[in-house]
Scaffold this active site. Structure first.
Site, short mmCIF file in Angstrom:
data_model
loop_
_atom_site.label_atom_id
_atom_site.label_comp_id
_atom_site.label_asym_id
_atom_site.label_seq_id
_atom_site.Cartn_x
_atom_site.Cartn_y
_atom_site.Cartn_z
N LYS A 264 0.86 -1.19 0.00
CA LYS A 264 0.00 0.00 0.00
C LYS A 264 0.89 1.23 0.00
CE LYS A 264 -3.28 2.54 2.99
NZ LYS A 264 -4.15 2.49 4.18
N ASP A 269 -2.93 10.11 3.39
CA ASP A 269 -4.31 9.66 3.55
C ASP A 269 -5.10 10.68 4.36
OD1 ASP A 269 -6.67 8.31 3.79
OD2 ASP A 269 -5.90 6.73 5.13
N LYS A 276 -10.71 12.57 7.60
CA LYS A 276 -10.21 12.25 8.94
C LYS A 276 -10.21 13.51 9.82
CE LYS A 276 -6.88 8.58 7.76
NZ LYS A 276 -7.53 7.49 8.52
N ASP A 287 1.49 6.51 5.35
CA ASP A 287 0.55 5.50 4.88
C ASP A 287 1.07 4.75 3.64
OD1 ASP A 287 -1.80 4.22 5.56
OD2 ASP A 287 -3.09 5.51 4.33
N ASP A 346 -12.36 6.53 3.39
CA ASP A 346 -11.15 6.38 4.21
C ASP A 346 -10.69 4.92 4.28
OD1 ASP A 346 -9.06 7.18 5.79
OD2 ASP A 346 -10.25 7.41 7.62
N GLU A 348 -9.40 3.21 2.01
CA GLU A 348 -8.87 3.28 0.65
C GLU A 348 -7.75 2.27 0.39
OE1 GLU A 348 -7.76 5.01 3.07
OE2 GLU A 348 -5.60 4.80 2.82
N ARG A 350 -7.48 -0.94 0.99
CA ARG A 350 -7.98 -2.17 0.37
C ARG A 350 -8.36 -1.94 -1.08
NH1 ARG A 350 -12.21 -2.27 5.19
NH2 ARG A 350 -10.31 -1.41 6.07
N1 BES Z 1 -4.35 4.46 6.84
C1 BES Z 1 -5.48 4.18 7.63
C2 BES Z 1 -5.20 3.20 8.77
C3 BES Z 1 -4.27 3.68 9.86
C4 BES Z 1 -4.78 4.24 11.01
C5 BES Z 1 -2.90 3.51 9.73
C6 BES Z 1 -3.92 4.62 12.02
C7 BES Z 1 -2.05 3.90 10.73
C8 BES Z 1 -2.54 4.47 11.88
C9 BES Z 1 -6.57 3.55 6.77
O1 BES Z 1 -6.61 3.96 5.45
C10 BES Z 1 -7.86 3.91 7.37
O2 BES Z 1 -8.21 5.06 7.36
N2 BES Z 1 -8.59 2.92 7.85
C11 BES Z 1 -9.86 3.12 8.43
C12 BES Z 1 -10.79 2.05 7.89
C13 BES Z 1 -12.23 2.26 8.24
C14 BES Z 1 -12.76 3.51 7.58
C15 BES Z 1 -13.02 1.05 7.82
C16 BES Z 1 -9.71 3.00 9.94
O3 BES Z 1 -8.95 2.16 10.41
O4 BES Z 1 -10.35 3.77 10.65
ZN ZN Z 2 -4.86 4.65 4.68
MN MN Z 3 -7.78 5.72 5.17
#
Ligand code: BES
Ligand code: ZN
Ligand code: MN
Length: 538
Positions: A264, A269, A276, A287, A346, A348, A350
């Site tokens: 990834k 992000d 966010k 990210d 968010d 993204e 996947r």
């Molecule tokens: N890049 C984030 C995940 C992340 C969070 C990495 C904290 C490092 C530290 C990812 O893209 C994300 O935003 N995931 C969401 C998924 C949700 C919307 C289903 C999350 O974990 O809140």
């Molecule tokens: Zn992310």
């Molecule tokens: Mn995200």
């Protein structure tokens, strides 16, 4: 930094600092005692006064006053003797080098603990890796500095004469892996206005040229042609041009096994329209840690040349809100034809991995690993010490666990029971990209699993482990390059097992020629369905 191997007596080394290991459980070391005698017993005194306990990350700098060849002695704790692993050695070297650098000491001799229960090559590799990783500069954008982490110019590893050759081999490997780790860390540390998808692609191209890899880089038009609607739904909100990057290494032209590493590479992000909160959003420059780990792993693989075929793919784009950005509820189609309802922009990671994995398959990958800072839920479940592992193939994941062992990185599995398939159901499309709070990390894996074409696959969620919260040994607060070394080691293990398999096949053929009755019954025998990381002896 130059790293040498020597069997000289530590007290003779003419260096700025001699680094000595001290155990926590009072186990004596002849080498340390010899040096201490010359120093008049200061180390012994510190120890008996409990000022020196020998715990990891503990260091004391002593002035040698002309009593030995070195100007200073840096005593470093390495914990209990029974707990020492190669990772302990890397941390030991790391603490030694960082302590010396802070004091502006530039030439070092590092005494390796003797009679450890592993090969000298592993010791040399770990020490080299630790020393190199300790030179990482987490503040490259600061304009005024007192001491730079890369102040140390040379490190002499002092070990037994009988181990010199193995140590030397370890130094070679450790140099490649330590430099690769620093490359990944540098990329993750760089902010998004510097580490753009274009920058990542340029680095990938340069590395490919240097190490004989084949580089293919897709821009938006190329991705449209291949039907990468899932990846593009993330990229569409950004003005920064996205890149899908492939680096290919062929080390086993006769083998059908191709390991695909897919990272990834979200260079920033924001969450997109599902924006966010501002708090800690700056951390999202990291990210792309999975993508950086893949770039670095391919760089190391290009130099170590395992007998395996490996493709590294980096899915590089920003995730931004804009007038053109994807909106919640939008439906897009990935390269394999599957439709996705985007509930949350968010989620993204996947979406970009979906097309990255499809592309890996198209380029011939038979075994897949994806690595991603995918879910906040992984941080909740595992904290910052352990990477979440999910897989559809016991044999491949067992091989992976073996590959992780020497490096001190922690990996733990979460289940992908069939019951979880319900999580990703969408009322309008083949699947949705996000659900509620339950099983957030597993949700991500169940989604990604739809794009691996039933091939053996491992998903690594490094959201909690890609960034260290505090200094520890050779790893300072900041990016860790987690996952890079296990991926390289996995390629090496697959290479070795494939070589064995070819040898086994040849033995089998000879056997069959020698005994016509068995030959008849096995004639035209089925090839194993998955040409293979399988090491089963027939
Ligand atoms: N890049 C984030 C995940 C992340 C969070 C990495 C904290 C490092 C530290 C990812 O893209 C994300 O935003 N995931 C969401 C998924 C949700 C919307 C289903 C999350 O974990 O809140
Ligand atoms: Zn992310
Ligand atoms: Mn995200």
């Amino acid at each position: 930094m130059r790293i040498h191997v020597s069997a000289e007596k530590p007290e003779r080394a003419r260096v700025d600092a001699l680094i000595l290991p001290v155990y926590a459980d009072g186990v004596a070391s002849a080498t340390v005692e010899t040096v201490d005698r010359k120093l008049g017993g200061v180390i012994d005194e510190l120890r008996s006064g409990n000022e020196l306990r020998g715990r990891e990350n503990e260091e004391h700098t002593l002035v040698a006053n002309g009593k030995i060849g070195a100007k200073r002695v840096i005593v470093v704790g390495i914990g209990a003797k029974g707990d020492v692993t190669p990772a302990t050695i890397a941390r030991y070297a790391g603490v030694g080098v960082r302590t010396a650098a802070r004091r502006g000491l530039t030439t070092l001799a590092l005494v390796l603990p003797d009679d450890l229960p592993f090969d000298a090559a592993e010791v040399g590799e770990a020490a080299t890796e630790g020393a190199l990783m300790a030179t990482f500069d987490p503040s490259p954008y600061r304009s005024r500095r007192e001491a730079k982490p890369d102040a140390v110019k040379s490190v002499t590893l002092i070990g037994a004469q009988s181990a010199a050759k193995q140590l030397g081999k370890g130094v070679e490997r450790g140099t490649v892996l330590g430099e690769a780790a620093n490359l990944a860390r540098e990329m993750v540390n760089a902010p998004s206005n510097d580490m753009t998808p274009t920058n990542i692609a340029d680095r990938a191209k340069a590395l490919a040229k240097k190490h004989g890899l084949k580089a293919t880089i897709l821009d938006t038009a190329g991705m449209k042609k291949l039907g990468m609607g899932s990846f593009l739904s993330v990229a569409v909100g950004s003005d920064e041009p996205p890149k899908m990057i492939a680096l290919e290494y062929r080390g086993a032209p006769k083998s059908k096994t191709v390991l695909g590493l897919v990272g990834k590479g979200i260079t920033f992000d924001t969450g997109g329209i599902s924006l966010k909160p501002a708090q800690d959003m700056d951390a999202m420059k990291g990210d792309m840690a999975g993508g950086a780990a893949v770039v670095a792993a391919m760089s190391a693989i290009g130099q170590l040349k395992p007998a395996a075929n490996v493709i590294g793919i980096i899915c590089a784009t920003e995730n931004m809100p804009s007038g053109r950005a994807t909106k919640p509820g939008d439906v897009v189609r990935a390269m394999n034809g599957k439709s996705i309802e985007i509930i949350n922009t968010d989620a993204e990671g996947r979406l970009v991995l979906a097309d990255g994995l499809c592309w890996a398959r198209k380029l011939g990958a038979t075994h897949l690993v994806d690595i991603a800072t995918l879910t906040g839920a992984a941080v909740v479940a595992f904290g910052h010490t352990t990477t979440g592992v999910m897989s559809n193939d016991r044999e491949l994941v067992d091989l992976f666990h073996r590959a992780t062992r020497p490096f001190g990185e922690r990996y733990w599995e979460l289940p992908l029971f069939p019951e979880y398939a319900d999580l990703i159901k969408s009322p309008i499309a083949d699947m949705k990209n996000s659900g509620g709070r339950p099983a957030g990390t597993i949700f991500g894996a169940m989604f990604i699993k739809e794009f691996v074409d039933d091939q053996p696959w491992i998903h690594l969620d490094i959201a909690g482990t890609s960034w260290a919260e505090r200094d520890n040994g050779h790893i300072v607060k900041g990016p860790t390059a987690v996952g890079m070394r296990p991926m390289v080691a996995l390629a090496e293990l697959i290479g070795r097992s494939d070589v064995h398999k070819r040898a086994d096949d040849a033995a089998q053929r000879r056997f069959m020629q020698a005994s016509p009755s068995t030959a008849a019954s096995t004639n035209g025998a089925r090839k194993p369905k998955r040409a293979t990381a399988k090491r089963k002896k027939k």
